[in-house]
Enzyme design. Sequence first.
Site, PDB file in Angstrom:
ATOM      1  N   ASP A  99       7.815 -37.550 -28.150  1.00 52.66           N
ATOM      2  CA  ASP A  99       7.665 -36.129 -27.865  1.00 52.66           C
ATOM      3  C   ASP A  99       8.634 -35.373 -28.774  1.00 52.66           C
ATOM      4  OD1 ASP A  99       7.334 -33.619 -26.882  1.00 52.66           O
ATOM      5  OD2 ASP A  99       8.036 -34.042 -24.849  1.00 52.66           O
ATOM      6  N   HIS A 104       2.745 -36.391 -25.048  1.00 53.72           N
ATOM      7  CA  HIS A 104       1.858 -35.451 -24.366  1.00 53.72           C
ATOM      8  C   HIS A 104       0.956 -34.702 -25.332  1.00 53.72           C
ATOM      9  CE1 HIS A 104       4.158 -31.604 -25.004  1.00 53.72           C
ATOM     10  NE2 HIS A 104       5.215 -32.394 -25.005  1.00 53.72           N
ATOM     11  N   GLU A 116       1.829 -32.193 -19.417  1.00 53.43           N
ATOM     12  CA  GLU A 116       3.269 -32.498 -19.396  1.00 53.43           C
ATOM     13  C   GLU A 116       4.099 -31.228 -19.238  1.00 53.43           C
ATOM     14  OE1 GLU A 116       7.296 -33.002 -21.402  1.00 53.43           O
ATOM     15  OE2 GLU A 116       5.657 -31.633 -21.817  1.00 53.43           O
ATOM     16  N   GLU A 117       3.648 -30.178 -19.933  1.00 55.12           N
ATOM     17  CA  GLU A 117       4.450 -28.951 -20.040  1.00 55.12           C
ATOM     18  C   GLU A 117       4.599 -28.193 -18.722  1.00 55.12           C
ATOM     19  OE1 GLU A 117       6.222 -28.351 -22.440  1.00 55.12           O
ATOM     20  OE2 GLU A 117       5.310 -28.797 -24.369  1.00 55.12           O
ATOM     21  N   ASP A 134       5.971 -29.740 -30.789  1.00 53.50           N
ATOM     22  CA  ASP A 134       5.884 -30.080 -29.348  1.00 53.50           C
ATOM     23  C   ASP A 134       4.451 -29.930 -28.838  1.00 53.50           C
ATOM     24  OD1 ASP A 134       6.469 -30.551 -26.711  1.00 53.50           O
ATOM     25  OD2 ASP A 134       7.531 -28.683 -26.372  1.00 53.50           O
ATOM     26  N   HIS A 190       7.469 -23.959 -27.647  1.00 52.95           N
ATOM     27  CA  HIS A 190       6.948 -23.088 -26.573  1.00 52.95           C
ATOM     28  C   HIS A 190       6.802 -21.636 -27.044  1.00 52.95           C
ATOM     29  CE1 HIS A 190       8.805 -26.130 -23.471  1.00 52.95           C
ATOM     30  NE2 HIS A 190       7.980 -26.692 -24.347  1.00 52.95           N
TER      31      HIS A 190
END
Length: 411
Positions: A302, A219, A274-275, A240, A379
């Site tokens: 990923d 992603h 994607e997230e 990520d 994140h």
Amino acid sequence: MKLGRLLLLLFLIGPFVLEAEATISKNIKNLDREFWATIGHDAALQIGKTFGFLHDPSEKQEFSNGITVMKVRESELHQIGHLMHDKFHRCGGFIGHETLAEALEWANNEGERFHAKSMNFADYSINQGESVRALLTELSAPNIASTIQKLSSFKNRYYKSQTGQDSQKLVKETWETLVQGRTDAKVEFFRHSGWPQPSVVLTLTGSETPEEIIVLGGHGDSISGYFGDRSSNHAPGADDNASGIATLTEIVRVLMTSSYRPKHTIKFMAYAAEEVGLWGSKEIAQQAKRENQNIIGVMQLDMTNYKGSADLDIVLMSDYTNTEQNAFMGRLIDEYVKVPWGQDRCGYACSDHASWHGQGFPASMPFEARMNEMNRRIHTPQDTIELSRGNAQHALHFAKLGVAFAVELDN
Ligand code: BES
Ligand code: ZN
């Protein structure tokens, strides 16, 4: 008959035999009961050829996911069990259903996932040693690190923000530069109607069997924070998933500089959104399914650059993935990457491989660490390459695996 075989046969037909016995005691006339089986096309065809159990054509339906629903009689089970074992090496390779409705429901939904997990989609032999090893020496960790730096310097790559569109534009331009001069290659946006960020798809058209498609993806978006519109949050997403996109980019670079010409079609994808729920990959996989595309293998990258497990370098996720292809991945690691690897489970549909899996395609997800040793800073604004000591040595293992996967599956 060897004991192993006898046990296997009992395993195969055991439930039916037990049920058959119950039926006999209830109603002896009803012994040759009819039911509906869900079974692979290949096996259904072979059953027809070998035993002539073709019945009425209206009693057989083929689905694009490779599953056939067909009427089977109890008296035929014994022979079918043998055939499944001897020819297809499948254990319990079909499932019996009482009603047609139940079989159809299964073929459509659960069947998709069963198929994606259990079927054999390709020839997994490893025989390209010379060309794979030559390609591997060309891979460069500094190149991967440099792409991670570029991607993580966007404020974020959020699916709703302008910078999330700009970052995908950078991926597209980077890949376009790499395929320059190749008439068999193109790079396109895959646009989504529900949000502004596009996915990016690089297609290398196969020279011999272009309809067979190999997909390597990850992603392109990033996210930080947990509430509301996160368009202005700082989300470098170095691990990520700038790491996955940078790994894919290095795989493309090496295939292109060596003038590799695939026999099958190879696609590289940077999925959008994607997230927020695997949205980009879901639309792409749904389209592939609708168009009945022959996708023989999907590799998801990923998070490839954080070495969280001291004793393992690559962890193959065993859920939402294809068992045979995962075994192939393990052999490729042993043969070409030569690092310790293991298996773990996400426990939920944690990344885009699950989108492909849900549509019945064979996917694998080689991951950077065990689940409980993963990078805890994803994140957050702290997901930077510094967490990986500013280099991409760990991601390099995944680039090697990606090259090996693409070339060995292609040949
Ligand atoms: N890269 C993560 C997935 C991940 C995290 C895999 C940890 C393995 C270990 C991915 O980008 C992500 O954050 N996925 C979401 C789920 C998705 C459906 C929104 C997640 O894990 O919460
Ligand atoms: Zn994430």
